[in-house]
Design an enzyme around this catalytic site. Sequence first.
Site, PDB file in Angstrom:
ATOM      1  N   HIS A 168      -4.227  -2.471  -9.933  1.00  0.00           N
ATOM      2  CA  HIS A 168      -4.209  -3.247  -8.735  1.00  0.00           C
ATOM      3  C   HIS A 168      -5.371  -3.528  -8.210  1.00  0.00           C
ATOM      4  O   HIS A 168      -5.647  -4.453  -7.307  1.00  0.00           O
ATOM      5  CB  HIS A 168      -2.984  -3.080  -7.779  1.00  0.00           C
ATOM      6  CG  HIS A 168      -3.640  -1.872  -6.723  1.00  0.00           C
ATOM      7  ND1 HIS A 168      -3.298  -0.530  -7.435  1.00  0.00           N
ATOM      8  CD2 HIS A 168      -4.215  -1.662  -5.794  1.00  0.00           C
ATOM      9  CE1 HIS A 168      -3.755   0.365  -6.345  1.00  0.00           C
ATOM     10  NE2 HIS A 168      -4.311  -0.296  -5.511  1.00  0.00           N
TER      11      HIS A 168
HETATM   12  C1  UD1 Z   1      -3.810  -2.011  -0.490  1.00  0.00           C
HETATM   13  C2  UD1 Z   1      -5.176  -1.282  -0.120  1.00  0.00           C
HETATM   14  C3  UD1 Z   1      -5.270  -0.370  -1.322  1.00  0.00           C
HETATM   15  C4  UD1 Z   1      -4.009   0.163  -1.763  1.00  0.00           C
HETATM   16  C5  UD1 Z   1      -3.081  -0.678  -2.026  1.00  0.00           C
HETATM   17  C6  UD1 Z   1      -1.822  -0.067  -2.543  1.00  0.00           C
HETATM   18  C7  UD1 Z   1      -6.676  -2.342   1.419  1.00  0.00           C
HETATM   19  C8  UD1 Z   1      -8.165  -2.785   1.296  1.00  0.00           C
HETATM   20  N1  UD1 Z   1      -6.283  -2.219   0.086  1.00  0.00           N
HETATM   21  O1  UD1 Z   1      -4.389  -3.107  -1.687  1.00  0.00           O
HETATM   22  O2  UD1 Z   1      -6.509   0.599  -1.031  1.00  0.00           O
HETATM   23  O3  UD1 Z   1      -4.604   1.033  -3.030  1.00  0.00           O
HETATM   24  O4  UD1 Z   1      -2.682  -1.484  -0.878  1.00  0.00           O
HETATM   25  O5  UD1 Z   1      -0.840  -0.983  -2.839  1.00  0.00           O
HETATM   26  O6  UD1 Z   1      -6.392  -1.942   2.375  1.00  0.00           O
HETATM   27  N2  UD1 Z   1       1.121  -8.594  -1.237  1.00  0.00           N
HETATM   28  C9  UD1 Z   1       2.540  -8.956  -1.404  1.00  0.00           C
HETATM   29  N3  UD1 Z   1       3.513  -8.284  -1.072  1.00  0.00           N
HETATM   30  C10 UD1 Z   1       3.175  -7.123  -0.041  1.00  0.00           C
HETATM   31  C11 UD1 Z   1       1.765  -6.802   0.207  1.00  0.00           C
HETATM   32  C12 UD1 Z   1       0.897  -7.438  -0.224  1.00  0.00           C
HETATM   33  O7  UD1 Z   1       2.633 -10.036  -1.980  1.00  0.00           O
HETATM   34  O8  UD1 Z   1       4.056  -6.533   0.367  1.00  0.00           O
HETATM   35  C13 UD1 Z   1      -0.059  -9.557  -1.932  1.00  0.00           C
HETATM   36  C14 UD1 Z   1      -0.717 -10.077  -0.813  1.00  0.00           C
HETATM   37  O9  UD1 Z   1      -0.102 -11.296  -0.486  1.00  0.00           O
HETATM   38  C15 UD1 Z   1      -2.187 -10.233  -1.352  1.00  0.00           C
HETATM   39  C16 UD1 Z   1      -2.063  -9.006  -2.383  1.00  0.00           C
HETATM   40  O10 UD1 Z   1      -0.743  -8.489  -2.601  1.00  0.00           O
HETATM   41  O11 UD1 Z   1      -2.481 -11.246  -2.110  1.00  0.00           O
HETATM   42  C17 UD1 Z   1      -3.026  -7.727  -1.858  1.00  0.00           C
HETATM   43  O12 UD1 Z   1      -2.401  -7.058  -0.836  1.00  0.00           O
HETATM   44  P1  UD1 Z   1      -3.299  -6.551   0.194  1.00  0.00           P
HETATM   45  O13 UD1 Z   1      -2.689  -5.416   1.081  1.00  0.00           O
HETATM   46  O14 UD1 Z   1      -4.400  -7.112   0.675  1.00  0.00           O
HETATM   47  O15 UD1 Z   1      -4.215  -5.334  -0.542  1.00  0.00           O
HETATM   48  P2  UD1 Z   1      -3.454  -4.497  -1.868  1.00  0.00           P
HETATM   49  O16 UD1 Z   1      -4.136  -5.099  -3.169  1.00  0.00           O
HETATM   50  O17 UD1 Z   1      -2.175  -4.215  -1.877  1.00  0.00           O
END
Ligand code: UD1
Length: 382
Positions: free
Chosen positions: A225
Amino acid sequence: MSNNKINIHLIAAARPNFMKIAPLYHALKSQEWVEPVIVHTGQHYDLNMSDVFFEDLHIPEPAIHLGVGSGTHATQTGKVMMSYEKVLLESKPDLIVVVGDVNSTVACTLAAAKINPYNGPLTSDHGRDRRPYVGHLEAGLRSFDRTMPEEINRLVTDALADILWTPSADADENLTREGISKDKIQRVGNIMIDSLEMLRDMIQAQNTLNDFGLKPQAYGLVTLHRPSNVDSPETLKNLCKTLIEISKKAPLVFPIHPRTRKNAETFGLFAELEKAEHLLILEPLNYVRFMNLVFNCRFALTDSGGIQEETTYLGIPCVTLRPNTERPVTVSQGTNRLGTLDDLEETVDGMLAEKIRPECNIPLWDGKTAGRVVNSIKDFFY
Ligand code: UD1
């Protein structure tokens, strides 16, 4: 709540955080002198990225929910800071515990560090007339790669925290090199192993393998991811192609992160992944079902921090698809190795030929970290 109790916020935000606060919550809850309160920032909000973990880990619904959701880095970090500042002013905790390296970790740390002084009295007798203290659990890890958002989060959090609980000796060295006073650093071990040991029986009793028609030690587990692996169409395309090739040698199971799925769909790669015969794409799983897949896999391909540690603890070969790791101990003393897309197939061939599952003997990765953190908090306040 008695006024004499130390009031502690445990900050949870994203999937890997829940496993880190759960053992600590349970250990604190059994103590008379402290009142732990779970604060969920809402960085992860999908049911299968958040709520199912509370159930599995037997932790109550968060007492405070900030509901910030997704956004760019500045937006997400800023929103958490703004919401959490309000909470801090209202509930005036003595200590906040932040874990790991996600955006919410640094955001809550900044909010707490900058809130000095409070207007009015604190809720407990133990806090002095100043801001709440910040304890960082999993402090000191460094990838030395500042293109990773997590590295920035780690550096800032550690620079501001009052107590730094580290998992391994390299983390202590990193912090001292950065000029952090030795008095603040305490090696407590790896809290993720506490969750694993707390739920070992439940993990082993799961039927995840049967449910997906898998055989023990006969498949590889994939989780990817990181922006560096999944945000560029070119890289993600090569990655998908390589995974499909590898799956012809050993079936692969891939519980796909929402970020990766979204990108694969946008770049028109998802349909091909789904139709690959030996590559099983799953929705993200809850903790115990997922860990059942980890316990039984032949190898893991990942870019997650937690899985590098869990496979090391369990003696399972793991390739981390990154040029660096902030967890070097999993390479020097564990089963992890760094890999690139170019050499991935070859690395997997090598791993398939490996027989031995060495025992992990990294000091303090023993399931007893939460107890050490509790003692450290007690010493800090009394
Ligand atoms: C985040 C953390 C990363 C961790 C990861 C575990 C930061 C910078 N990154 O990355 O260190 O390893 O979590 O999962 O804090 N999204 C969903 N549903 C959710 C959560 C997120 O669809 O419940 C989507 C968001 O809309 C976004 C993407 O996933 O487009 C990324 O989510 P985000 O929390 O920004 O970062 P992660 O890639 O999950």
